[in-house]
Scaffold this active site. Sequence first.
Site, short mmCIF file in Angstrom:
data_model
loop_
_atom_site.label_atom_id
_atom_site.label_comp_id
_atom_site.label_asym_id
_atom_site.label_seq_id
_atom_site.Cartn_x
_atom_site.Cartn_y
_atom_site.Cartn_z
N LEU A 193 6.55 1.60 4.30
CA LEU A 193 7.64 2.02 3.42
C LEU A 193 8.32 3.29 3.93
O LEU A 193 9.47 3.56 3.59
CB LEU A 193 7.12 2.24 1.99
CG LEU A 193 6.64 0.99 1.24
CD1 LEU A 193 6.13 1.37 -0.15
CD2 LEU A 193 7.75 -0.05 1.12
N GLY A 234 0.84 -1.19 0.00
CA GLY A 234 0.00 0.00 0.00
C GLY A 234 0.87 1.24 0.00
O GLY A 234 2.01 1.21 0.48
N HIS A 294 -2.20 7.78 6.83
CA HIS A 294 -1.15 8.57 6.17
C HIS A 294 -1.72 9.87 5.61
O HIS A 294 -1.09 10.92 5.72
CB HIS A 294 -0.53 7.79 4.99
CG HIS A 294 0.58 6.88 5.37
ND1 HIS A 294 1.72 7.32 6.02
CD2 HIS A 294 0.75 5.54 5.18
CE1 HIS A 294 2.53 6.28 6.21
NE2 HIS A 294 1.97 5.20 5.72
ZN ZN Z 1 2.72 3.27 5.67
#
Ligand code: ZN
Length: 170
Positions: A92, A46, A137
């Site tokens: 990430l 994602g 996020h």
């Molecule tokens: Zn993330």
Amino acid sequence: MAILKVLHFPDPRLRNKATIVKEIGPDIKEIAENMLDTMYAENGIGLAATQVNIQQRIVVIDISEEKNEPLILINPEITKLEGSESMREGCLSVPDYYDIVERAENIEFCYKTLDNELVTVNADGLLAVCVQHEIDHLDGKLFIDYLSLLKRQRLKKKIDKQEKQQQTVL
Ligand code: ZN
């Protein structure tokens, strides 16, 4: 095709709040394509636009084994949260760090497709966790915000140390 640069914690830009996409034009399609390329290149499941320093409410996800079921969510929104579940998460933007986070087990969410269609989905398991993580996020929130202060301090120390080591290499 373009691979975008993924911001890493503690970059303050990860705290930006993304704004609603008003019109789904060719620019949004291009951003979504580039985000998918970036997510696949980085082996993620994602990616939220905030992570590549784009302040718009766009998320891409692919939880399939074969990496051939891309989901593009424009203006995703959670409309129902039920139960709770703990899963080990990574991100990430926080490389090489994994920890258990408690989130809702079942969710209902809606989003717009690139064709401007409104879709509503019920999800559980990995997809439910992933959607909650990515929408966080867009609101400037990271999974490590759910951890204890002690764990966050340890992580910060580890990252500071890594940064120092990288500087010495120069
Ligand atoms: Zn993330």
